[in-house]
Design an enzyme around this catalytic site. Structure first.
Site, PDB file in Angstrom:
ATOM      1  N   HIS A 270       0.779  -1.088  -0.030  1.00  0.00           N
ATOM      2  CA  HIS A 270       0.099   0.041   0.090  1.00  0.00           C
ATOM      3  C   HIS A 270       0.906   1.227   0.121  1.00  0.00           C
ATOM      4  CE1 HIS A 270      -3.746   2.329   1.170  1.00  0.00           C
ATOM      5  NE2 HIS A 270      -2.520   3.285   1.909  1.00  0.00           N
ATOM      6  N   GLU A 271       1.720   1.045   1.107  1.00  0.00           N
ATOM      7  CA  GLU A 271       2.778   2.248   1.163  1.00  0.00           C
ATOM      8  C   GLU A 271       3.683   2.551   0.005  1.00  0.00           C
ATOM      9  OE1 GLU A 271       1.669   4.572   3.085  1.00  0.00           O
ATOM     10  OE2 GLU A 271       0.532   3.233   4.566  1.00  0.00           O
ATOM     11  N   HIS A 274       1.990   4.680  -2.623  1.00  0.00           N
ATOM     12  CA  HIS A 274       1.726   5.910  -2.628  1.00  0.00           C
ATOM     13  C   HIS A 274       3.269   6.544  -2.940  1.00  0.00           C
ATOM     14  CE1 HIS A 274      -1.563   7.077  -0.304  1.00  0.00           C
ATOM     15  NE2 HIS A 274      -1.486   6.070   0.746  1.00  0.00           N
ATOM     16  N   GLU A 300      -4.539   7.898  -2.841  1.00  0.00           N
ATOM     17  CA  GLU A 300      -5.025   6.708  -2.284  1.00  0.00           C
ATOM     18  C   GLU A 300      -5.414   5.762  -3.317  1.00  0.00           C
ATOM     19  OE1 GLU A 300      -4.798   5.405   0.734  1.00  0.00           O
ATOM     20  OE2 GLU A 300      -4.306   7.109   1.390  1.00  0.00           O
TER      21      GLU A 300
END
Lengths: 506, 506
Positions: A270-271, A274, A300
């Site tokens: 997830h990170e 980003h 997101e």
């Protein structure tokens, strides 16, 4: 002064503003990762001071005067039409930032920054100790700061709209409700259908998995995804996050639990999503206020695209499951890939947002959105949050947390005063599936790319199609430019229905 | 404004100046420990910007006006005699810092800070690659910045005196030469006597020692010394250092080599000595410019006291050797404690200052002092440093480095522009033995305390006798207050002669 001289001065002001913001990011990153416990008070003072200085410098009359000289006003922020499109976008964005900053008094900015630092540290303890009462005074203060901020910006009657506008410009409470309502209905219905099916077996995910090995695997994953460790790093913190300490210094954090194989790994991905956005911003925007994501929702969309659409797909694990198995042979040798795929996508009501499956995830978000809305309308007293949380959890998902640590204290956001942020996660799902649909039209056979671990074409498409705009386009403009469409839950719902129909044979 | 109002404002200015300095320390600590490689350019810009802002704010006319209003002038820095001794010391020190800062132009400060960041990063690479030529342009720039700094302060004819004054106020080139000359003679004579004795066997120190275990042992050592990990931490960097990120956030770094058991461990203890000084500064000075060491020489007296006088004593290892052995049983089980004690104190000409024994160590320092002196007198061209280094090494110690990495590139100091710092190390030896003599008069039987691992009484004595003064006393005043004596090499030479007579049976 001629216009070039004016623009040059504005670029210096903008670049200094960014340098200070990034220095702040270093202080905050350090606070979350390595700072010794007792450093917190003085760190809060340091952050507050620099925050105040940055605000004071950025909002100095000189900035306003130069913007005016460049023809950029609040009404016509882009300035002279003979300027290049890039300079006009620069002026537009700088003017927007300036107007917002200039409406906040310096003392307010400093006080809020100091309070946020202390509040976040208090949250870490409160969560650990499951002690909502200890956190409540900080939370109340954070709500008051947020409300004041919105009021300074002129959102006197509807402060929550002012807060939402920080993260998703132009998306107020009503616009979000219009999208969230059908989303809530359809996802709830899907959850019910799934509940009627036989449970997916995911017990093997709760065996003991050595956290060092989890970290090693996460690093290997990052390498395979193309995360550049000369320009970034992975560390451990209580709450995973991504932060940009420089154009060439983008850091992500995660954490690992011995009995939750998925948690740390998917947080890492997830990170990384980003981080890819930040790392691959176009060079021509470097060092300017345009070198940023379009909004938190768009941000997101990237993290959730990598985490879910890509990394929770069957194809992804065709390539990666053998790798994962090599790290944990004893635990995973008997697990077939199909079983692994079903287990990592098992949909079931659960307490923790960041651990939730793709179906129920948005319901966690809508719950927070409704609580925030009620906090700022005055309908909900902060002291009553734990109770309201449990009630809504029962209504939305039919379960209730036994502790506040697993309930209202689970997320970092409110401790930092980031009210209005949560909707971005669900909006990210919607943007992300719209982008993904378009990507699949442009790139042949992404399934094979993913299965082969060949992520470069996907990263290149995202870079050239989305990241290339930096912050030049607002979210609706970006969505239109990329997909020729506007925001709707439809594409996401089709994606999720089709995926879960397959998994559960609905 | 009444005097209390003026003082209050000055305290705010002083405290903000410190907060910014400490924020800088966070940025620099991060650069040395965790920053990804490519972050260096932007980090240099961030540091330079904050350095410039700090300088601009501290040297604003407001500061000068307030100092004047408090009666503090360059001639009478302590201000009104009716003020408390503490406030007068505060004014004295603040005025001294202000005068120094105000003489430097803002652009100069910013440019120097940026150049230092890049230079230090270039040094790390140059040392790794053994490439002095790649470092030379940075070194030349550092020398020019240092020279300009001294000239701005008025040391036009003798810039090196101006640089020495930063680290050891009042100690110029001549005063240092007067102390270093007898030191050099006596230590050289002692080295010769030792060379005539049979070699001490220390081959077992160069076995393979797992670096993870070295780190674990170092952490255990820190714990036993009473290093408070709620207020500090230990990390790894290319060059060990101590830095204060806040009154309650003091960090040390070290590094470990698999075939040099002593290197990382003694570096840890050395830095812990620095950290104790910072951690145990008195509470009433907190947040002021008085909460600092008296000078770098006094600071080094603490690090070298812990590293050498305490941790290279036989008594220390009576308690610690069994612990160390438990970490490395295979390597150390056959080693008797007496053999270990002799090995860790083996005196022998060596290339690397930080690895040098107590006898030859000061010779390494005097070598650097002489080179710096010649660089700033113009007698030595920076490009000729590697050659001059090798010549002096031959003269002083009879050996020569094969590579510049083991020669002129070994230390970080010059890469940061810290010319004039080196003498502090040797002065630290002298201060340290004077303090130790006094401590032994006040505390009964320190040998037993050390052997029992009971360091608290020693730390308390140091705190109450030395640290309590913070930066209120200049080094000669402090020395006089503590020992009733003045700086001389005698006590140190007696200590070292007696210790080495014992070890080598001279």
């Amino acid at each position: 002064m001629d216009i070039n001289g004016v623009l040059e001065k504005l670029h210096v002001i903008d670049s200094e503003n960014r340098h200070l913001a990034r220095a702040q990011s270093v202080l905050r990153w350090d606070q979350e990762t390595y700072m010794p416990e007792k450093g917190v008070q003085e760190r809060a003072d340091q952050v507050a001071l620099i925050e105040g200085i940055a605000h004071e410098r950025f909002t100095s009359p000189e900035t306003g005067r130069l913007l005016n000289e460049a023809g950029s006003t609040s009404e016509n922020p882009g300035g002279d039409e003979r300027l290049s499109a890039l300079e006009r976008d620069f002026l537009k964005t700088l003017r927007r930032d300036y107007d917002k900053a200039a409406l906040l008094p310096g003392d307010f900015v400093t006080d809020a920054a100091r309070a946020e630092g202390l509040s976040q540290a208090a949250w870490v303890n409160a969560r650990q100790e499951n002690d909502f009462a200890a956190f409540l005074p900080h939370l109340t203060k954070m709500i008051e700061f947020a409300r004041s901020r919105a009021e300074y910006w002129g959102w006197k009657d509807n402060p929550y709209d002012g807060l939402l506008d920080i993260y998703e410009p132009g998306m107020g409470q009503d616009a979000i409700t219009a999208v969230f309502a059908p989303l809530k209905d359809e996802l709830s219905a899907l959850m019910k259908k799934i509940a009627a099916e036989p449970r997916v077996d995911d017990a093997f995910l709760s065996q003991e998995y050595n956290v060092e090995k989890q970290a090693d695997f996460s690093r290997e994953l990052l390498k395979r995804l193309g995360f550049d460790t000369e320009r970034g790093r992975l560390d451990i913190s209580a709450h995973p996050f991504t932060t940009m300490l420089g154009s060439d210094d983008v850091r992500i954090t995660t954490r690992f639990y011995p009995r939750q194989l998925l948690s740390g790994i998917f947080a890492t991905i997830h990170e990384a999503g980003h981080a890819f956005y930040e790392m691959d911003l176009p060079h021509n925007l470097r060092g300017t206020c345009l070198a940023d994501g379009a909004s938190m929702g768009i941000h997101e969309s990237q993290s959730r695209l990598w985490e879910n659409v890509i990394a929770r797909s069957r194809h992804f694990w065709e390539g990666m499951f053998p790798v994962l198995r090599s790290y944990f042979p004893a635990a995973l040798d008997g697990v077939p890939i199909e079983g692994f795929y079903r287990a990592i996508n098992r949909a079931q009501p659960s307490l923790i947002r960041v651990e939730a499956d793709e179906v129920s995830y948005s319901l966690h978000v809508i719950l927070r959105f409704e609580l925030e809305r009620d906090l700022f309308s005055g309908a909900l007293n902060p002291a009553d949050l734990p109770k309201a949380w449990r009630e809504k959890m029962r209504n939305f998902l039919g379960i209730e947390p036994e502790t506040d640590a697993d309930g209202v204290l689970q997320d970092v956001h409110w401790s930092m005063g980031a009210f209005g942020y949560f909707p971005s996660y669900a909006l990210g799902n919607l943007y992300g599936s719209a982008f993904w649909q378009k990507l699949n039209e442009d790139l042949p056979d992404t399934d094979t790319l993913i299965a082969e671990g060949n992520f470069a074409p996907i990263r290149t498409w995202l870079r050239d199609t989305i990241y290339v705009h930096g912050r030049r386009l607002k979210p609706p403009e970006l969505l239109k430019t990329v997909t020729v469409g506007s925001l709707s839950p439809q594409t996401f719902l089709e994606y999720i229905n089709s995926k879960y129909t397959g998994i559960y044979g609905l």
